[in-house]
Design a protein around this motif. Structure first.
Motif, PDB file in Angstrom:
ATOM      1  N   ILE A  49       0.862  -1.195   0.000  1.00  0.00           N
ATOM      2  CA  ILE A  49       0.000   0.000   0.000  1.00  0.00           C
ATOM      3  C   ILE A  49       0.897   1.242   0.000  1.00  0.00           C
ATOM      4  N   VAL A  50       0.515   2.230  -0.781  1.00  0.00           N
ATOM      5  CA  VAL A  50       1.172   3.545  -0.744  1.00  0.00           C
ATOM      6  C   VAL A  50       0.093   4.586  -0.475  1.00  0.00           C
ATOM      7  N   ALA A  51       0.270   5.341   0.582  1.00  0.00           N
ATOM      8  CA  ALA A  51      -0.644   6.446   0.886  1.00  0.00           C
ATOM      9  C   ALA A  51       0.045   7.739   0.480  1.00  0.00           C
ATOM     10  N   TYR A  52      -0.508   8.412  -0.548  1.00  0.00           N
ATOM     11  CA  TYR A  52       0.143   9.615  -1.077  1.00  0.00           C
ATOM     12  C   TYR A  52      -0.906  10.678  -1.376  1.00  0.00           C
ATOM     13  N   ASP A  53      -0.755  11.841  -0.797  1.00  0.00           N
ATOM     14  CA  ASP A  53      -1.666  12.970  -0.979  1.00  0.00           C
ATOM     15  C   ASP A  53      -3.126  12.575  -0.760  1.00  0.00           C
ATOM     16  N   GLY A  54      -3.362  11.791   0.277  1.00  0.00           N
ATOM     17  CA  GLY A  54      -4.740  11.429   0.633  1.00  0.00           C
ATOM     18  C   GLY A  54      -5.332  10.290  -0.160  1.00  0.00           C
ATOM     19  N   GLU A  55      -4.569   9.700  -1.085  1.00  0.00           N
ATOM     20  CA  GLU A  55      -5.076   8.575  -1.876  1.00  0.00           C
ATOM     21  C   GLU A  55      -4.255   7.329  -1.577  1.00  0.00           C
ATOM     22  N   LEU A  56      -4.914   6.171  -1.734  1.00  0.00           N
ATOM     23  CA  LEU A  56      -4.239   4.892  -1.507  1.00  0.00           C
ATOM     24  C   LEU A  56      -3.942   4.227  -2.845  1.00  0.00           C
ATOM     25  N   TYR A  57      -2.765   3.679  -2.964  1.00  0.00           N
ATOM     26  CA  TYR A  57      -2.331   2.959  -4.165  1.00  0.00           C
ATOM     27  C   TYR A  57      -1.925   1.538  -3.737  1.00  0.00           C
ATOM     28  N   PHE A  58      -2.184   0.576  -4.629  1.00  0.00           N
ATOM     29  CA  PHE A  58      -1.859  -0.829  -4.338  1.00  0.00           C
ATOM     30  C   PHE A  58      -0.966  -1.376  -5.460  1.00  0.00           C
ATOM     31  N   PRO A  59       0.317  -1.066  -5.432  1.00  0.00           N
ATOM     32  CA  PRO A  59       1.216  -1.449  -6.541  1.00  0.00           C
ATOM     33  C   PRO A  59       1.311  -2.953  -6.777  1.00  0.00           C
ATOM     34  N   THR A  60       1.181  -3.771  -5.726  1.00  0.00           N
ATOM     35  CA  THR A  60       1.285  -5.215  -5.904  1.00  0.00           C
ATOM     36  C   THR A  60       0.139  -5.757  -6.749  1.00  0.00           C
ATOM     37  N   LEU A  61      -1.025  -5.101  -6.648  1.00  0.00           N
ATOM     38  CA  LEU A  61      -2.218  -5.611  -7.325  1.00  0.00           C
ATOM     39  C   LEU A  61      -2.502  -4.897  -8.635  1.00  0.00           C
ATOM     40  N   SER A  62      -1.807  -3.788  -8.887  1.00  0.00           N
ATOM     41  CA  SER A  62      -2.192  -2.972 -10.036  1.00  0.00           C
ATOM     42  C   SER A  62      -1.024  -2.803 -11.000  1.00  0.00           C
ATOM     43  N   ALA A  63      -1.234  -1.902 -11.929  1.00  0.00           N
ATOM     44  CA  ALA A  63      -0.216  -1.655 -12.954  1.00  0.00           C
ATOM     45  C   ALA A  63       0.981  -0.922 -12.330  1.00  0.00           C
ATOM     46  N   GLN A  64       1.996  -0.775 -13.144  1.00  0.00           N
ATOM     47  CA  GLN A  64       3.239  -0.147 -12.669  1.00  0.00           C
ATOM     48  C   GLN A  64       3.049   1.358 -12.476  1.00  0.00           C
ATOM     49  N   TYR A  65       3.568   1.856 -11.355  1.00  0.00           N
ATOM     50  CA  TYR A  65       3.545   3.296 -11.097  1.00  0.00           C
ATOM     51  C   TYR A  65       4.962   3.840 -11.249  1.00  0.00           C
ATOM     52  N   SER A  66       5.050   5.002 -11.893  1.00  0.00           N
ATOM     53  CA  SER A  66       6.375   5.622 -12.045  1.00  0.00           C
ATOM     54  C   SER A  66       6.683   6.480 -10.822  1.00  0.00           C
ATOM     55  N   GLY A  67       7.932   6.912 -10.735  1.00  0.00           N
ATOM     56  CA  GLY A  67       8.323   7.760  -9.625  1.00  0.00           C
ATOM     57  C   GLY A  67       7.552   9.078  -9.614  1.00  0.00           C
ATOM     58  N   TYR A  80      10.165   1.600  -4.173  1.00  0.00           N
ATOM     59  CA  TYR A  80       9.295   1.761  -3.005  1.00  0.00           C
ATOM     60  C   TYR A  80      10.071   1.759  -1.686  1.00  0.00           C
ATOM     61  N   ARG A  81      11.222   1.110  -1.653  1.00  0.00           N
ATOM     62  CA  ARG A  81      12.008   1.152  -0.416  1.00  0.00           C
ATOM     63  C   ARG A  81      12.549   2.570  -0.184  1.00  0.00           C
ATOM     64  N   ASP A  82      13.069   3.181  -1.280  1.00  0.00           N
ATOM     65  CA  ASP A  82      13.531   4.570  -1.165  1.00  0.00           C
ATOM     66  C   ASP A  82      12.366   5.505  -0.858  1.00  0.00           C
ATOM     67  N   LEU A  83      11.236   5.203  -1.505  1.00  0.00           N
ATOM     68  CA  LEU A  83      10.053   6.044  -1.286  1.00  0.00           C
ATOM     69  C   LEU A  83       9.598   5.969   0.171  1.00  0.00           C
ATOM     70  N   GLN A  84       9.713   4.789   0.763  1.00  0.00           N
ATOM     71  CA  GLN A  84       9.325   4.620   2.165  1.00  0.00           C
ATOM     72  C   GLN A  84      10.201   5.489   3.070  1.00  0.00           C
ATOM     73  N   ARG A  85      11.502   5.472   2.799  1.00  0.00           N
ATOM     74  CA  ARG A  85      12.414   6.302   3.604  1.00  0.00           C
ATOM     75  C   ARG A  85      12.157   7.789   3.357  1.00  0.00           C
ATOM     76  N   HIS A  86      11.894   8.141   2.089  1.00  0.00           N
ATOM     77  CA  HIS A  86      11.651   9.544   1.728  1.00  0.00           C
ATOM     78  C   HIS A  86      10.407  10.072   2.444  1.00  0.00           C
ATOM     79  N   PHE A  87       9.328   9.306   2.408  1.00  0.00           N
ATOM     80  CA  PHE A  87       8.092   9.735   3.071  1.00  0.00           C
ATOM     81  C   PHE A  87       8.289   9.830   4.585  1.00  0.00           C
ATOM     82  N   ALA A  88       9.075   8.895   5.144  1.00  0.00           N
ATOM     83  CA  ALA A  88       9.314   8.930   6.590  1.00  0.00           C
ATOM     84  C   ALA A  88      10.085  10.190   6.973  1.00  0.00           C
ATOM     85  N   ASP A  89      11.039  10.601   6.113  1.00  0.00           N
ATOM     86  CA  ASP A  89      11.804  11.826   6.405  1.00  0.00           C
ATOM     87  C   ASP A  89      10.946  13.075   6.250  1.00  0.00           C
ATOM     88  N   GLN A  90      10.041  13.070   5.261  1.00  0.00           N
ATOM     89  CA  GLN A  90       9.198  14.246   5.007  1.00  0.00           C
ATOM     90  C   GLN A  90       8.207  14.507   6.136  1.00  0.00           C
TER      91      GLN A  90
END
Length: 349
Positions: A49-67, A80-90
């Motif tokens: 699951i990715v929670a971004y700007d109030g929306e939920l994304y499910f990359p494992t179940l859906s199409a490819q998402y770009s950066g 997504y590992r870098d994204l996880q660290r980036h969101f945690a820092d933000q």
């Protein structure tokens, strides 16, 4: 449902449950197999699951998402590992939920300043280390187990379908049909299937189905002998003669009477056939005649481990995994054998 309501079947089930070791092993094997079929949710470099700007994304179940879909400055698939660290820092309310093993089976994770294979580490997330290409060993074990179980179960179906059908016909019809097929099976059994696989591998790259068909082509003969013997024994019994005297057709006698009374032969060999399928695929992969690279495979990991004994985590991981699975299968086989022991139960319909 009729089988479950049968009192003999219920007694066998109770006897199977009395073998605690086999009963627990059956549940463990069922849970591990079920989990392996959901491997994408356990070991994957895509986020659950990715929670971004109030929306939920499910990359494992859906199409490819770009950066760029998540505010990054690149167009290829998001890391997504870098994204996880980036969101945690933000600390802006965005977050990423990764699978328990945050690496895919085909992903090369090269660590700066270090060459693979890398030792197990909680800090890097490689709980069983990496192989010689930097791929996560645990992820490849999980996906390799799924491949091995799927291969052995489908091979079991093929072998049983052909072996039981021909074995029943040999035992029921007997005579010239039995003699001709005996000789054919004796000849067929002596064809070295490993050489056939080597020849096929020299012409084409054998895939999952190619290997499966080749092994089923030569593997059905073993069950034939058991079913022939069981059918011969049942055909000579009074209840079959009575069914014939009442005008029952050959197919009704086989499917309604002989096969139900031969079920102990069929069921008892299932766990050992599954174990045989797993070890056969592992052996072929180890010898280099199995599934093509980079397919996750226990045999390929075992080969890497034996060639890099200084990286003991590779060979020890796959050996322990194989030992555990084959031990569970053997315990289940023992419990089934005890439950279907003909000295305890007999059933004549």
């Amino acid at each position: 449902m009729a089988l479950l309501s049968n009192p003999i079947a219920q007694k066998r089930w109770r006897r199977f449950k009395q073998s605690r070791r086999g009963y627990v092993s059956a549940w463990l094997l069922l849970i591990l197999t079920t989990l392996s079929f959901a491997a994408e949710f356990i070991a994957n470099n895509r986020a659950l699951i990715v929670a971004y700007d109030g929306e939920l994304y499910f990359p494992t179940l859906s199409a490819q998402y770009s950066g760029r879909d998540f505010g990054q400055d690149y167009d290829y698939e998001a890391n997504y590992r870098d994204l996880q660290r980036h969101f945690a820092d933000q600390k802006q309310g965005n977050w990423v939920l990764m699978p328990p093993v945050p690496f895919g089976p085909l992903e090369n994770d090269l660590i700066d300043g270090d060459f693979p294979p890398n030792a197990p580490s909680l800090a890097t997330g490689h709980y069983l280390g990496t192989d010689t290409s930097g791929r996560d060993v645990l992820a490849r074990l999980i996906y390799g187990f799924r491949t091995a179980m799927l291969f052995s179960l489908i091979l079991l179906l093929f072998n049983y379908a052909i072996g039981v059908a021909i074995g029943c016909m040999m035992g029921y019809w007997g005579g010239a049909f039995d003699l001709i097929f005996q000789r054919l099976i004796e000849i067929w059994s002596n064809v070295p299937f490993l050489y056939v696989i080597m020849i096929v591998a020299s012409v084409i790259t054998p895939g999952f189905w190619t290997l499966l068909f080749i092994m089923a082509f030569f593997g059905w003969t073993g069950m034939t002998w058991y079913m022939r013997t069981a059918t011969y024994k049942e055909v000579a019994r009074d209840y079959v003669m009575a069914a014939r005297a009442l005008g029952a057709s050959g197919s009704r006698i086989v499917f309604r009477h002989i096969l139900p009374n031969s079920v102990s032969t069929l069921v008892t060999f299932v766990p050992f056939s599954v174990a045989s399928g797993i070890t056969a695929l592992t052996a072929l992969d180890y010898l280099g005649f199995g599934l093509p690279a980079p397919t996750p495979s226990w045999g390929e990991l075992l080969k890497q481990g034996t060639e890099n004994l200084e990286s003991m985590w590779i060979v020890s991981s796959v050996v322990l995994a194989m030992t555990l699975i084959l031990m569970l299968v053997a315990y289940v086989g023992e419990a089934i054998r005890d439950a279907y022991d003909p000295r305890t139960f007999s059933y004549y319909d």
